[in-house]
Write a protein that holds these residues in place. Structure first.
Motif, PDB file in Angstrom:
ATOM      1  N   MET A 191       0.845  -1.198   0.000  1.00  0.00           N
ATOM      2  CA  MET A 191       0.000   0.000   0.000  1.00  0.00           C
ATOM      3  C   MET A 191       0.881   1.250   0.000  1.00  0.00           C
ATOM      4  O   MET A 191       0.916   2.019   0.945  1.00  0.00           O
ATOM      5  N   GLY A 192       1.671   1.395  -1.074  1.00  0.00           N
ATOM      6  CA  GLY A 192       2.625   2.474  -1.164  1.00  0.00           C
ATOM      7  C   GLY A 192       2.005   3.790  -1.602  1.00  0.00           C
ATOM      8  O   GLY A 192       0.805   3.894  -1.872  1.00  0.00           O
ATOM      9  N   ASP A 193       2.871   4.806  -1.716  1.00  0.00           N
ATOM     10  CA  ASP A 193       2.406   6.149  -2.063  1.00  0.00           C
ATOM     11  C   ASP A 193       1.789   6.184  -3.458  1.00  0.00           C
ATOM     12  O   ASP A 193       0.780   6.847  -3.679  1.00  0.00           O
ATOM     13  N   ALA A 194       2.388   5.472  -4.400  1.00  0.00           N
ATOM     14  CA  ALA A 194       1.854   5.473  -5.765  1.00  0.00           C
ATOM     15  C   ALA A 194       0.457   4.868  -5.806  1.00  0.00           C
ATOM     16  O   ALA A 194      -0.430   5.363  -6.521  1.00  0.00           O
ATOM     17  N   ASP A 195       0.249   3.809  -5.030  1.00  0.00           N
ATOM     18  CA  ASP A 195      -1.073   3.190  -4.972  1.00  0.00           C
ATOM     19  C   ASP A 195      -2.104   4.151  -4.389  1.00  0.00           C
ATOM     20  O   ASP A 195      -3.234   4.249  -4.888  1.00  0.00           O
ATOM     21  N   CYS A 196      -1.714   4.844  -3.328  1.00  0.00           N
ATOM     22  CA  CYS A 196      -2.638   5.789  -2.706  1.00  0.00           C
ATOM     23  C   CYS A 196      -2.916   6.970  -3.619  1.00  0.00           C
ATOM     24  O   CYS A 196      -4.057   7.438  -3.725  1.00  0.00           O
ATOM     25  N   THR A 197      -1.884   7.461  -4.293  1.00  0.00           N
ATOM     26  CA  THR A 197      -2.071   8.572  -5.219  1.00  0.00           C
ATOM     27  C   THR A 197      -3.071   8.203  -6.311  1.00  0.00           C
ATOM     28  O   THR A 197      -3.985   8.970  -6.630  1.00  0.00           O
ATOM     29  N   ALA A 198      -2.909   7.028  -6.885  1.00  0.00           N
ATOM     30  CA  ALA A 198      -3.844   6.581  -7.924  1.00  0.00           C
ATOM     31  C   ALA A 198      -5.253   6.450  -7.369  1.00  0.00           C
ATOM     32  O   ALA A 198      -6.232   6.824  -8.044  1.00  0.00           O
ATOM     33  N   PHE A 199      -5.369   5.950  -6.154  1.00  0.00           N
ATOM     34  CA  PHE A 199      -6.684   5.819  -5.529  1.00  0.00           C
ATOM     35  C   PHE A 199      -7.332   7.187  -5.324  1.00  0.00           C
ATOM     36  O   PHE A 199      -8.517   7.385  -5.653  1.00  0.00           O
ATOM     37  N   LEU A 200      -6.573   8.144  -4.801  1.00  0.00           N
ATOM     38  CA  LEU A 200      -7.137   9.476  -4.541  1.00  0.00           C
ATOM     39  C   LEU A 200      -7.506  10.182  -5.840  1.00  0.00           C
ATOM     40  O   LEU A 200      -8.520  10.886  -5.901  1.00  0.00           O
ATOM     41  N   GLN A 201      -6.698  10.013  -6.871  1.00  0.00           N
ATOM     42  CA  GLN A 201      -7.021  10.631  -8.147  1.00  0.00           C
ATOM     43  C   GLN A 201      -8.327  10.080  -8.715  1.00  0.00           C
ATOM     44  O   GLN A 201      -9.032  10.776  -9.452  1.00  0.00           O
ATOM     45  N   TRP A 202      -8.658   8.852  -8.369  1.00  0.00           N
ATOM     46  CA  TRP A 202      -9.949   8.265  -8.772  1.00  0.00           C
ATOM     47  C   TRP A 202     -11.079   8.715  -7.843  1.00  0.00           C
ATOM     48  O   TRP A 202     -12.164   9.080  -8.310  1.00  0.00           O
ATOM     49  N   ALA A 203     -10.839   8.719  -6.546  1.00  0.00           N
ATOM     50  CA  ALA A 203     -11.913   8.928  -5.571  1.00  0.00           C
ATOM     51  C   ALA A 203     -12.274  10.393  -5.357  1.00  0.00           C
ATOM     52  O   ALA A 203     -13.463  10.730  -5.214  1.00  0.00           O
ATOM     53  N   LEU A 204     -11.293  11.274  -5.304  1.00  0.00           N
ATOM     54  CA  LEU A 204     -11.565  12.662  -4.937  1.00  0.00           C
ATOM     55  C   LEU A 204     -12.566  13.346  -5.862  1.00  0.00           C
ATOM     56  O   LEU A 204     -13.467  14.053  -5.375  1.00  0.00           O
ATOM     57  N   PRO A 205     -12.465  13.212  -7.190  1.00  0.00           N
ATOM     58  CA  PRO A 205     -13.469  13.865  -8.038  1.00  0.00           C
ATOM     59  C   PRO A 205     -14.896  13.420  -7.743  1.00  0.00           C
ATOM     60  O   PRO A 205     -15.843  14.202  -7.929  1.00  0.00           O
ATOM     61  N   GLN A 206     -15.063  12.202  -7.250  1.00  0.00           N
ATOM     62  CA  GLN A 206     -16.400  11.718  -6.935  1.00  0.00           C
ATOM     63  C   GLN A 206     -16.934  12.316  -5.638  1.00  0.00           C
ATOM     64  O   GLN A 206     -18.124  12.213  -5.341  1.00  0.00           O
TER      65      GLN A 206
END
Length: 269
Positions: free
Chosen positions: A1-16
């Protein structure tokens, strides 16, 4: 659960959530830490599994939304802004209210643990020579976080929160309580704290001054920013003042920047 994984997750979730990834980029580690704890508590394998949980459980979005509340607050944050308030904005508000024979009103939107509205209160009570006893100011301070609002109502802080407060104001406005510094009662009077979500709620106006710093114009998506600006425009008195953060931009035909004060705006009628 590294930074890149979290970044990709937030880039997907935040706009929603009507949030901007750009606003969270520098503070993403706070959010990622909270989400990782949630993933562990749910017994999930990682961000991909948590995304699947969100896609099938609409209630989990409310949990994630809470993880995205960023709170960094201290007294007189951005001293230059508060110098402008002390020397120009607050005297104008005081003179206008006095000439109209009414109290002045201020709204601190996203007040966190109360440092911002108390900073305004101190400037009004102590630092503003033109605000005499016949000119009162009431301050409505709103935030979505119950724990922060409880701290704000108590009005006691550690020394680090006061590092930008002029020493003379510390001596005049605070009382020592062990290692804490507590706002004196007379500087808490007239400050009302309300639990409200700026995205859907706002106190009744009108207000002479609204402060919304490091919230809507940092973290909210453009469409949500416009909704917030509409609420501000509807609640400001004619030629009222809106103050945003020193790293925030505001481009809206309803507001004009003030020369020499790039983060202070007045509503255009």
């Amino acid at each position: 659960m590294g930074d890149a994984d979290c970044t990709a997750f937030l880039q997907w979730a935040l706009p929603q959530l009507d949030m901007r990834w750009a606003g969270f980029r520098k503070v993403r580690h706070q959010v990622c830490k909270r989400v990782r704890h949630r993933i562990t508590a749910l017994g999930l394998s990682g961000f991909a599994a948590y995304r699947e949980r969100l896609e099938r459980d609409s209630q989990e979005w409310q949990v994630l939304d809470q993880f995205c509340h960023i709170t960094m607050s201290r007294f007189f944050r951005d001293r230059g802004v508060f110098d402008c308030l002390r020397t120009s904005i607050l005297p104008t508000v005081a003179d206008r209210a006095q000439s109209e024979r009414r109290p002045a009103r201020c709204w601190s939107a996203g007040c966190a643990s109360g440092e911002e509205p108390y900073s305004i209160r101190m400037l009004w009570d102590i630092g503003l020579s033109s605000a005499g006893p016949n000119t009162e100011m009431s301050i409505v301070a709103t935030d979505i976080d119950d724990a922060l609002l409880a701290r704000a109502r108590k009005g006691c802080y550690g020394r680090t929160s006061l590092r930008e407060v002029p020493p003379e104001l510390i001596a005049r406005a605070f009382e020592h309580a062990g290692s804490r510094f507590c706002i004196q009662k007379q500087h808490r009077d007239g400050v009302i704290f309300l639990k409200q979500d700026l995205r859907s709620e706002a106190p009744r106006g009108p207000f002479d001054l609204i402060l919304c710093r490091y919230l809507a114009f940092t973290y909210f998506a453009s469409s949500l920013q416009q909704k917030v600006l509409t609420a501000f425009a509807e609640r400001l008195v004619p030629n009222g003042f809106l103050v945003v953060g020193s790293h925030e931009q505001l481009a809206d035909a309803r507001f004009a920047s003030i020369a020499g004060m790039p983060h202070v705006f007045t509503n255009v009628n």
